[in-house]
Design a protein around this motif. Structure first.
Motif, mmCIF file in Angstrom:
data_model
loop_
_atom_site.group_PDB
_atom_site.id
_atom_site.type_symbol
_atom_site.label_atom_id
_atom_site.label_comp_id
_atom_site.label_asym_id
_atom_site.label_seq_id
_atom_site.Cartn_x
_atom_site.Cartn_y
_atom_site.Cartn_z
ATOM 1 N N VAL A 4 13.232 31.251 12.865
ATOM 2 C CA VAL A 4 14.533 30.683 12.505
ATOM 3 C C VAL A 4 14.374 29.177 12.371
ATOM 4 C CG1 VAL A 4 16.935 30.362 13.153
ATOM 5 C CG2 VAL A 4 15.783 32.521 13.682
ATOM 6 N N GLU A 5 14.650 28.666 11.171
ATOM 7 C CA GLU A 5 14.559 27.230 10.928
ATOM 8 C C GLU A 5 15.915 26.570 11.163
ATOM 9 O OE1 GLU A 5 12.178 29.151 7.412
ATOM 10 O OE2 GLU A 5 14.060 29.495 8.478
ATOM 11 N N SER A 6 15.859 25.294 11.468
ATOM 12 C CA SER A 6 17.065 24.479 11.583
ATOM 13 C C SER A 6 16.691 23.030 11.329
ATOM 14 C CB SER A 6 17.715 24.636 12.964
ATOM 15 O OG SER A 6 16.836 24.188 13.968
ATOM 16 N N GLY A 7 17.720 22.189 11.150
ATOM 17 C CA GLY A 7 17.477 20.767 11.016
ATOM 18 C C GLY A 7 17.619 20.224 9.605
ATOM 19 N N GLY A 8 17.840 21.090 8.632
ATOM 20 C CA GLY A 8 18.033 20.606 7.277
ATOM 21 C C GLY A 8 19.367 19.902 7.126
ATOM 22 N N GLY A 9 19.566 19.286 5.963
ATOM 23 C CA GLY A 9 20.818 18.602 5.715
ATOM 24 C C GLY A 9 20.717 17.668 4.536
ATOM 25 N N LEU A 10 21.715 16.810 4.426
ATOM 26 C CA LEU A 10 21.789 15.818 3.342
ATOM 27 C C LEU A 10 21.423 14.454 3.908
ATOM 28 C CD1 LEU A 10 22.648 14.902 0.487
ATOM 29 C CD2 LEU A 10 24.990 14.733 1.370
ATOM 30 N N VAL A 11 20.514 13.768 3.243
ATOM 31 C CA VAL A 11 20.071 12.458 3.707
ATOM 32 C C VAL A 11 19.810 11.571 2.503
ATOM 33 C CG1 VAL A 11 17.633 13.143 3.775
ATOM 34 C CG2 VAL A 11 18.447 11.310 5.277
#
Length: 125
Positions: A4-11
């Motif tokens: 399970v991945e996490s931590g992505g987003g808009l930057v």
């Protein structure tokens, strides 16, 4: 093993993100780990890989010097620290795992049998 991945987003361009990949239903130390990314309509692209104990690490030329892969087997977690992000880094990022001899560090997506669901990274200019 389940990933399970996490931590992505808009930057914004030049910014940083740290992706995490938590493994369950398996012992992470038995697996070589990789990060790949994919844009719609494009092939899945190798980003980084690390062997079972962390001694062998490889990066794609496009991310070398900006991204860092690491693993904490005690926490069953692999990380991808991404600094100096560019708009061309925009993609869905996938964590992958495969059972390998301790020294082996596969870099082709066809060599990995286990994949997470992906996390979106978007870098604005």
């Amino acid at each position: 093993v389940q990933l399970v991945e996490s931590g992505g987003g808009l930057v914004q361009a030049g910014g940083s993100l740290r992706l995490s990949c938590v493994a369950s239903a398996g012992t992470l130390s038995n697996y070589a780990m990789g990060w790949f990314r994919q844009d719609p309509g494009k092939e899945r692209e190798f980003v980084a890989a690390v062997n079972r104990i962390g001694g062998n690490i490889y990066y794609a030329d496009s991310v070398k010097g900006r991204f860092t892969i690491s693993r904490d087997n005690a926490k069953n977690t692999v990380y991808l620290q991404m600094n100096g992000l560019k708009p061309e880094d925009t993609a869905v990022y996938y964590c992958s795992a495969d059972m390998r001899p301790p020294w082996d560090t596969p870099r082709q997506h066809g060599e990995y049998n286990y994949w997470g669901q992906g996390t979106q990274v978007t870098v604005s200019s």
